[in-house]
Write a protein that holds these residues in place. Structure first.
Motif, mmCIF file in Angstrom:
data_model
loop_
_atom_site.group_PDB
_atom_site.id
_atom_site.type_symbol
_atom_site.label_atom_id
_atom_site.label_comp_id
_atom_site.label_asym_id
_atom_site.label_seq_id
_atom_site.Cartn_x
_atom_site.Cartn_y
_atom_site.Cartn_z
ATOM 1 N N TRP A 92 44.010 38.753 29.968
ATOM 2 C CA TRP A 92 43.520 39.397 28.960
ATOM 3 C C TRP A 92 43.414 41.015 29.735
ATOM 4 O O TRP A 92 44.224 41.591 28.955
ATOM 5 N N TYR A 93 42.559 40.836 31.095
ATOM 6 C CA TYR A 93 43.172 42.394 31.423
ATOM 7 C C TYR A 93 43.770 42.670 32.093
ATOM 8 O O TYR A 93 44.235 43.568 31.774
ATOM 9 N N LEU A 94 45.093 41.513 32.847
ATOM 10 C CA LEU A 94 45.759 41.839 33.589
ATOM 11 C C LEU A 94 47.486 41.938 32.978
ATOM 12 O O LEU A 94 48.129 42.844 33.141
ATOM 13 N N CYS A 95 46.818 41.610 31.947
ATOM 14 C CA CYS A 95 48.665 41.294 30.698
ATOM 15 C C CYS A 95 47.988 42.332 29.703
ATOM 16 O O CYS A 95 49.491 43.025 28.396
ATOM 17 N N ILE A 96 46.600 42.770 29.377
ATOM 18 C CA ILE A 96 47.093 43.320 28.064
ATOM 19 C C ILE A 96 45.849 44.399 27.630
ATOM 20 O O ILE A 96 46.007 45.927 28.143
ATOM 21 N N LYS A 97 44.981 44.562 28.422
ATOM 22 C CA LYS A 97 43.587 45.587 28.556
ATOM 23 C C LYS A 97 44.516 46.831 29.549
ATOM 24 O O LYS A 97 44.028 47.599 29.555
ATOM 25 N N ILE A 98 44.361 46.097 30.616
ATOM 26 C CA ILE A 98 45.381 47.436 31.700
ATOM 27 C C ILE A 98 46.770 48.122 31.556
ATOM 28 O O ILE A 98 47.379 47.172 30.957
ATOM 29 N N THR A 99 46.778 49.062 31.854
ATOM 30 C CA THR A 99 48.106 49.503 31.723
ATOM 31 C C THR A 99 49.207 48.608 32.282
ATOM 32 O O THR A 99 48.878 48.642 34.189
ATOM 33 N N ALA A 100 50.932 48.329 32.266
ATOM 34 C CA ALA A 100 51.303 48.254 33.514
ATOM 35 C C ALA A 100 51.530 48.092 34.126
ATOM 36 O O ALA A 100 52.139 49.675 34.473
ATOM 37 N N PRO A 101 51.270 47.786 35.946
ATOM 38 C CA PRO A 101 50.776 48.819 37.347
ATOM 39 C C PRO A 101 52.477 48.346 37.672
ATOM 40 O O PRO A 101 52.982 47.515 37.520
ATOM 41 N N ASP A 102 52.477 49.132 38.733
ATOM 42 C CA ASP A 102 54.201 49.354 40.067
ATOM 43 C C ASP A 102 53.279 48.327 40.652
ATOM 44 O O ASP A 102 54.477 47.163 40.926
ATOM 45 N N VAL A 103 52.651 48.315 40.484
ATOM 46 C CA VAL A 103 51.835 46.960 41.296
ATOM 47 C C VAL A 103 50.581 46.625 41.865
ATOM 48 O O VAL A 103 49.483 47.285 41.505
ATOM 49 N N PHE A 104 49.556 45.203 41.957
ATOM 50 C CA PHE A 104 48.805 44.553 41.418
ATOM 51 C C PHE A 104 48.742 44.026 43.581
ATOM 52 O O PHE A 104 49.583 43.779 44.235
ATOM 53 N N ILE A 105 47.643 44.149 43.650
ATOM 54 C CA ILE A 105 46.910 44.174 44.921
ATOM 55 C C ILE A 105 45.831 43.250 44.696
ATOM 56 O O ILE A 105 44.628 43.777 44.302
ATOM 57 N N VAL A 106 45.292 41.848 44.965
ATOM 58 C CA VAL A 106 44.800 41.155 44.583
ATOM 59 C C VAL A 106 43.982 40.909 46.156
ATOM 60 O O VAL A 106 44.710 40.739 47.499
ATOM 61 N N GLN A 107 43.092 40.653 46.086
ATOM 62 C CA GLN A 107 41.610 39.221 47.228
ATOM 63 C C GLN A 107 41.799 38.115 46.917
ATOM 64 O O GLN A 107 41.983 37.466 46.358
ATOM 65 N N ASN A 108 42.220 37.436 48.667
ATOM 66 C CA ASN A 108 41.836 36.725 49.127
ATOM 67 C C ASN A 108 41.506 36.017 49.952
ATOM 68 O O ASN A 108 41.260 36.753 50.760
ATOM 69 N N PRO A 109 40.011 35.919 50.056
ATOM 70 C CA PRO A 109 39.810 34.577 49.083
ATOM 71 C C PRO A 109 38.949 35.396 47.631
ATOM 72 O O PRO A 109 38.469 36.333 48.443
ATOM 73 N N PRO A 110 38.355 34.609 46.611
ATOM 74 C CA PRO A 110 39.198 33.190 45.455
ATOM 75 C C PRO A 110 40.893 33.698 45.800
ATOM 76 O O PRO A 110 40.827 34.637 45.125
ATOM 77 N N SER A 111 41.587 31.858 46.220
ATOM 78 C CA SER A 111 42.585 31.918 45.438
ATOM 79 C C SER A 111 43.001 31.713 44.095
ATOM 80 O O SER A 111 43.976 31.704 43.466
ATOM 81 N N VAL A 112 41.776 30.393 43.669
ATOM 82 C CA VAL A 112 42.025 30.114 42.525
ATOM 83 C C VAL A 112 41.234 30.147 41.479
ATOM 84 O O VAL A 112 39.746 30.597 41.859
ATOM 85 N N PRO A 113 41.283 30.692 40.401
ATOM 86 C CA PRO A 113 42.753 31.054 39.938
ATOM 87 C C PRO A 113 43.517 32.633 40.142
ATOM 88 O O PRO A 113 44.092 32.575 39.246
ATOM 89 N N THR A 114 42.856 32.936 41.367
ATOM 90 C CA THR A 114 43.347 34.025 41.578
ATOM 91 C C THR A 114 44.883 34.714 41.472
ATOM 92 O O THR A 114 45.812 35.724 40.902
#
Length: 479
Positions: free
Chosen positions: A91-113
């Motif tokens: 919901w947040y990544l696909c609808i709530k925010i404006t489409a970004p050029d790049v996502f930077i994601v912290q791992n872990p947690p891995s699931v479901p991130t």
């Protein structure tokens, strides 16, 4: 790299307790000139520099908790929790925010991130970079065991979706090698480095901090120990200085600030109070130090605490100082260890547990005499960021030894390593003998920590290693 648009920083955790991701957000805004959306849980306030930056936009998700369910059902509720987190992230990544050029994601947690970010990057026609802090499956393995089916499934998902990233960052060369050899992932090492607000504290900063923390450090409710007895110096008792201008460690006379000769040594350890940090090792070392320091003073078990207080008031100097351990952090095992601390009844050692603001924590490190790190790493491949912060403040460290810690702690240069409580106790006795004026070994390590902390800062490390990778993945997506 000019202004290109937007980046999204994704943390399935408390953003205020994720300093590396806060620094990513600041660098993306300041150095890459991007608008930055942060998608994370709230809870703890991030650093003021993040809150004040108008290019950083915080989107706080609501944590999904399993409270109210019997513990036996928690295991069966985990898939429901992961599924709920997955749809919330989408919901947040696909609808709530404006489409970004790049996502930077912290791992872990891995699931479901990783699964959610992979899907969102495809839907938004964006790229994504994984910042590998550790491995999620090894953390899960601490409670379930590495051979558990759920841990093996988690490992497969972490590997499968980690490979789908357009780029990867990691925290050590050892982790880079592991990702390349056994995961088929090419990662760029981005060492944790302290940002500019981690620095040695001036006398004025120390005094102001100790004044703010005076009651918490000196005389917390219900605690009587060698520090609470000594919260007012002999000079204050005899009317030579106003109590308002005196702390455990400093005193102010007119406009001049002095460190007290009879002050306790201040030792800081920050912890998440989790199973990958064996806090009992520090408690056992404190007991050993207390017994051996007391034995040097020819004190027997019948001595009254008031006698120690009298000696402090009379300015009596001891071969080994009182130690005040300040343990900062939040976590599930904090209350358990606080109860253990209350039962120790130590004569020359005191403990305080607290949570500090993002602005006061660097000042505490910059004002301390020694840092202690109990981090052991579930994978053995990540490094404790708390030690990096300590070096940024010129604070030497005693750290638990594990496989790649020597990438950071250089023995007898900026710190010492230990593998048992008795080794830590020996190190404390060696470093603080003759404190504060004649502790030459401690002064030598402080010089090394200052040199280490001045060699590199987060902004330069990020610009050299992270910016080219982010530039590359964004440029590649626009071809």
């Amino acid at each position: 790299m000019g202004r290109r648009g937007r980046a999204a920083v994704v943390v399935l955790g408390d953003f205020g307790r994720s300093p590396r991701m806060q620094y990513h957000a600041l660098s993306l805004a300041r150095q890459a000139f991007l608008e930055v959306d942060v998608i994370a849980y709230g809870g703890t306030d991030p650093h003021g520099a993040v809150l004040e930056n108008q290019s950083i936009h915080l989107h706080k998700m609501r944590p999904i908790v399993l409270e109210g369910f019997p513990k036996l059902l928690h295991f069966f509720m985990l898939p429901f929790k992961a599924l709920s987190q997955f749809f919330m992230l989408l919901w947040y990544l696909c609808i709530k925010i404006t489409a970004p050029d790049v996502f930077i994601v912290q791992n872990p947690p891995s699931v479901p991130t990783l699964i959610a970010v992979n899907l969102a990057s495809w839907w938004r026609k964006s790229t994504f970079v994984v910042d590998w802090h550790n491995f999620g499956y090894t953390l899960l393995g601490l409670s379930l065991g590495r051979s558990h089916l759920l841990v093996k499934t988690y490992h497969w998902l972490e590997n499968h979706y980690g490979k789908k990233a357009d780029g990867s960052l990691c925290v050590t060369k050892a982790m880079q090698h592991e990702l390349a050899q056994n995961w088929g992932i090419k990662a760029t090492v981005l060492y944790d480095q302290p940002p500019e607000f981690f620095h040695p504290a001036s006398l004025q900063e120390k005094h102001a901090l100790f004044c703010r923390l005076k009651e918490d450090l000196s005389h917390p409710c219900g605690i009587r120990d060698c520090v609470s007895f000594g919260r007012v110096s002999s000079a204050a008792i005899h009317g030579e200085e106003p109590y308002a201008n005196s702390t455990l460690f400093t005193t102010q006379v007119d406009h001049d600030i002095f460190l007290k000769q009879d002050r306790p040594a201040l030792i800081v350890s920050s912890t998440s109070w989790t199973r990958d940090e064996d806090f009992s090792m520090l408690l056992e070392a404190a007991v050993m130090y207390d017994r051996r320091a007391s034995a040097v003073l020819n004190e027997d078990d019948s001595i009254e605490e008031e006698l120690l207080w009298t000696d402090i008031c009379n300015g009596k100097q001891y071969l080994y100082p009182r130690l005040l351990f300040v343990i900062t952090g939040k976590g599930p095992e904090r209350e358990k260890y606080e109860e253990k601390i209350k039962k120790l009844h130590l004569k020359r050692v005191a403990f305080r547990t607290m949570w500090l603001s993002a602005e006061d924590y660097p000042l505490l490190l910059g004002a301390a005499d020694l840092g202690v790190c109990l981090h052991t790493s579930s994978s053995g491949l990540d490094l404790p960021m708390k030690v990096v912060d300590m070096f940024g403040c010129g604070l030497p460290v005693c750290a638990v030894s594990f496989s790649c810690i020597e990438e950071l702690v250089k023995v007898e240069k900026n710190g010492l390593l230990f593998s048992s409580s008795s080794e830590l106790a020996d190190e404390l006795l060696m470093l603080f003998k003759g404190f504060p004026d004649k502790s030459d070994a401690l002064k030598s390590l402080r010089d090394g920590a200052l040199e280490t902390g001045s060699c590199a800062r987060w902004a330069s490390e990020w610009e050299q290693h992270a910016m080219p990778l982010i530039d590359e993945v964004i440029s590649g997506s626009k071809k």
